[in-house]
Design a protein around this motif. Sequence first.
Motif, PDB file in Angstrom:
ATOM      1  N   LYS A  67       0.830  -1.206   0.000  1.00 34.03           N
ATOM      2  CA  LYS A  67       0.000   0.000   0.000  1.00 34.03           C
ATOM      3  C   LYS A  67       0.865   1.257   0.000  1.00 34.03           C
ATOM      4  O   LYS A  67       0.596   2.209  -0.736  1.00 34.03           O
ATOM      5  CB  LYS A  67      -0.934   0.007   1.204  1.00 34.03           C
ATOM      6  CG  LYS A  67      -2.105  -0.928   1.093  1.00 34.03           C
ATOM      7  CD  LYS A  67      -2.993  -0.841   2.314  1.00 34.03           C
ATOM      8  CE  LYS A  67      -4.155  -1.807   2.209  1.00 34.03           C
ATOM      9  NZ  LYS A  67      -5.014  -1.768   3.405  1.00 34.03           N
ATOM     10  N   GLN A  71       1.122   4.090  -2.848  1.00 34.91           N
ATOM     11  CA  GLN A  71       0.950   5.510  -2.530  1.00 34.91           C
ATOM     12  C   GLN A  71       2.160   6.322  -3.000  1.00 34.91           C
ATOM     13  O   GLN A  71       2.008   7.414  -3.540  1.00 34.91           O
ATOM     14  CB  GLN A  71       0.749   5.696  -1.019  1.00 34.91           C
ATOM     15  CG  GLN A  71       0.476   7.127  -0.610  1.00 34.91           C
ATOM     16  CD  GLN A  71      -0.806   7.664  -1.206  1.00 34.91           C
ATOM     17  OE1 GLN A  71      -1.803   6.974  -1.264  1.00 34.91           O
ATOM     18  NE2 GLN A  71      -0.769   8.898  -1.658  1.00 34.91           N
ATOM     19  N   ASN A  74       1.871   6.861  -6.649  1.00 30.99           N
ATOM     20  CA  ASN A  74       0.900   7.937  -6.906  1.00 30.99           C
ATOM     21  C   ASN A  74       1.510   9.316  -6.624  1.00 30.99           C
ATOM     22  O   ASN A  74       1.294  10.263  -7.385  1.00 30.99           O
ATOM     23  CB  ASN A  74      -0.363   7.746  -6.072  1.00 30.99           C
ATOM     24  CG  ASN A  74      -1.209   6.594  -6.557  1.00 30.99           C
ATOM     25  OD1 ASN A  74      -1.098   6.171  -7.701  1.00 30.99           O
ATOM     26  ND2 ASN A  74      -2.045   6.073  -5.683  1.00 30.99           N
ATOM     27  N   ASN A  75       2.269   9.392  -5.527  1.00 28.82           N
ATOM     28  CA  ASN A  75       2.913  10.670  -5.192  1.00 28.82           C
ATOM     29  C   ASN A  75       3.913  11.081  -6.261  1.00 28.82           C
ATOM     30  O   ASN A  75       3.962  12.248  -6.661  1.00 28.82           O
ATOM     31  CB  ASN A  75       3.608  10.579  -3.838  1.00 28.82           C
ATOM     32  CG  ASN A  75       2.632  10.489  -2.687  1.00 28.82           C
ATOM     33  OD1 ASN A  75       1.440  10.730  -2.852  1.00 28.82           O
ATOM     34  ND2 ASN A  75       3.133  10.123  -1.526  1.00 28.82           N
TER      35      ASN A  75
END
Length: 160
Positions: A67, A71, A74-75
């Motif tokens: 996860k 993330q 995505n960042n």
Amino acid sequence: EYPERYAFALLDELLRDVTRDYGTSVSSLQPGGLNKKLEKRMRELITQYEDTENYDKVAETVEMVEKVKAQMHNNVRTVLETGQSLQELEESTEHLASQAQKFSSSSRQLKSNYMWKNMRIYIIGGIVVLCLLVYFFYPSGSGSSSSQAQAVPAPDTWDQ
């Protein structure tokens, strides 16, 4: 009752180990030919998968790491998109600055043109006013001295 998913996970890991270590030579072995070779690894796997509570914590940690990894992806994607947006904004700003420079120079030139046009109008107007002043205020040859000058008769009228 032992959870089925852990049993399949153990067997899957054992299969990967066998494939990695022995490859295609497994098919040529006699029945039970891997028993002694894999006994130690099998005991390690059984010990590892025996405590389901511990295995759940490991799975939970792995899931949490995945996860966090997602993330972070995505960042990074967001930062790259923001970087592209900033680059586009910078290009737009440069374009606007060059347009402002062009506008400023053309407006100065237009102002100069109108200033000279107005100057010509003022000069022409001044000359006209000066001519009118000269015409009305300075006497000409036919002005007030005409009463002093006598008209001389034409020579053909002298005989009469």
